[in-house]
Write a protein that holds these residues in place. Structure first.
Motif, mmCIF file in Angstrom:
data_model
loop_
_atom_site.group_PDB
_atom_site.id
_atom_site.type_symbol
_atom_site.label_atom_id
_atom_site.label_comp_id
_atom_site.label_asym_id
_atom_site.label_seq_id
_atom_site.Cartn_x
_atom_site.Cartn_y
_atom_site.Cartn_z
ATOM 1 N N CYS A 126 -30.851 12.728 1.867
ATOM 2 C CA CYS A 126 -29.936 11.896 2.659
ATOM 3 C C CYS A 126 -30.495 10.472 2.682
ATOM 4 C CB CYS A 126 -29.823 12.460 4.077
ATOM 5 S SG CYS A 126 -28.890 11.383 5.192
ATOM 6 N N CYS A 176 -25.423 7.524 9.832
ATOM 7 C CA CYS A 176 -24.775 8.013 8.606
ATOM 8 C C CYS A 176 -24.043 6.876 7.898
ATOM 9 C CB CYS A 176 -23.799 9.129 8.957
ATOM 10 S SG CYS A 176 -22.959 9.806 7.523
ATOM 11 N N CYS A 230 -24.646 14.337 0.720
ATOM 12 C CA CYS A 230 -24.691 15.720 1.221
ATOM 13 C C CYS A 230 -23.477 16.506 0.737
ATOM 14 C CB CYS A 230 -24.754 15.727 2.741
ATOM 15 S SG CYS A 230 -23.475 14.733 3.541
ATOM 16 N N SER A 287 -29.861 7.752 4.329
ATOM 17 C CA SER A 287 -29.916 6.941 5.552
ATOM 18 C C SER A 287 -30.860 7.499 6.604
ATOM 19 C CB SER A 287 -28.520 6.868 6.155
ATOM 20 O OG SER A 287 -28.143 8.155 6.608
HETATM 21 S S1 SF4 Z 1 -26.008 12.198 2.871
HETATM 22 FE FE1 SF4 Z 1 -26.604 11.416 4.887
HETATM 23 S S2 SF4 Z 1 -25.774 9.345 4.977
HETATM 24 FE FE2 SF4 Z 1 -24.722 10.415 3.334
HETATM 25 S S3 SF4 Z 1 -22.858 11.248 4.272
HETATM 26 FE FE3 SF4 Z 1 -24.421 12.836 4.349
HETATM 27 S S4 SF4 Z 1 -25.379 12.567 6.342
HETATM 28 FE FE4 SF4 Z 1 -24.259 10.689 5.926
#
Ligand code: SF4
Length: 72
Positions: A60, A21, A27, A62
């Motif tokens: 997401c 993350c 998110c 990552s």
């Molecule tokens: S979108 Fe993915 S990388 Fe970004 S905070 Fe949420 S879980 Fe983490």
């Protein structure tokens, strides 16, 4: 060993890998009622539809969020 946390909503299982993350917050911005890092559990999948959750997980950046569908 890599830490993996799972959150289930019926047949959908959200898989979160905190080690990946980037805390970019995509998110949280897309589904604030589901993802709230200040609360525990920080993922509440009951606050969105399965379609909304899958659409968000695909964004997401990552790869920390993924999902699987468990066949009954
Ligand atoms: S979108 Fe993915 S990388 Fe970004 S905070 Fe949420 S879980 Fe983490």
């Amino acid at each position: 060993m890599e830490k993996i946390v799972e959150y289930t909503k019926g047949e959908l299982t959200i898989v979160w890998r905190p080690g990946l993350c980037q805390h970019a917050g995509v998110c949280v911005k897309m589904l604030p009622l589901v993802y709230n890092p200040k609360e525990r559990p920080w993922v509440k999948p009951d606050n969105a539809t399965v379609e909304e959750l899958i659409a968000q997980i695909s964004n997401c950046p990552s790869g920390a969020l993924s999902y699987r569908i468990d066949e009954k």
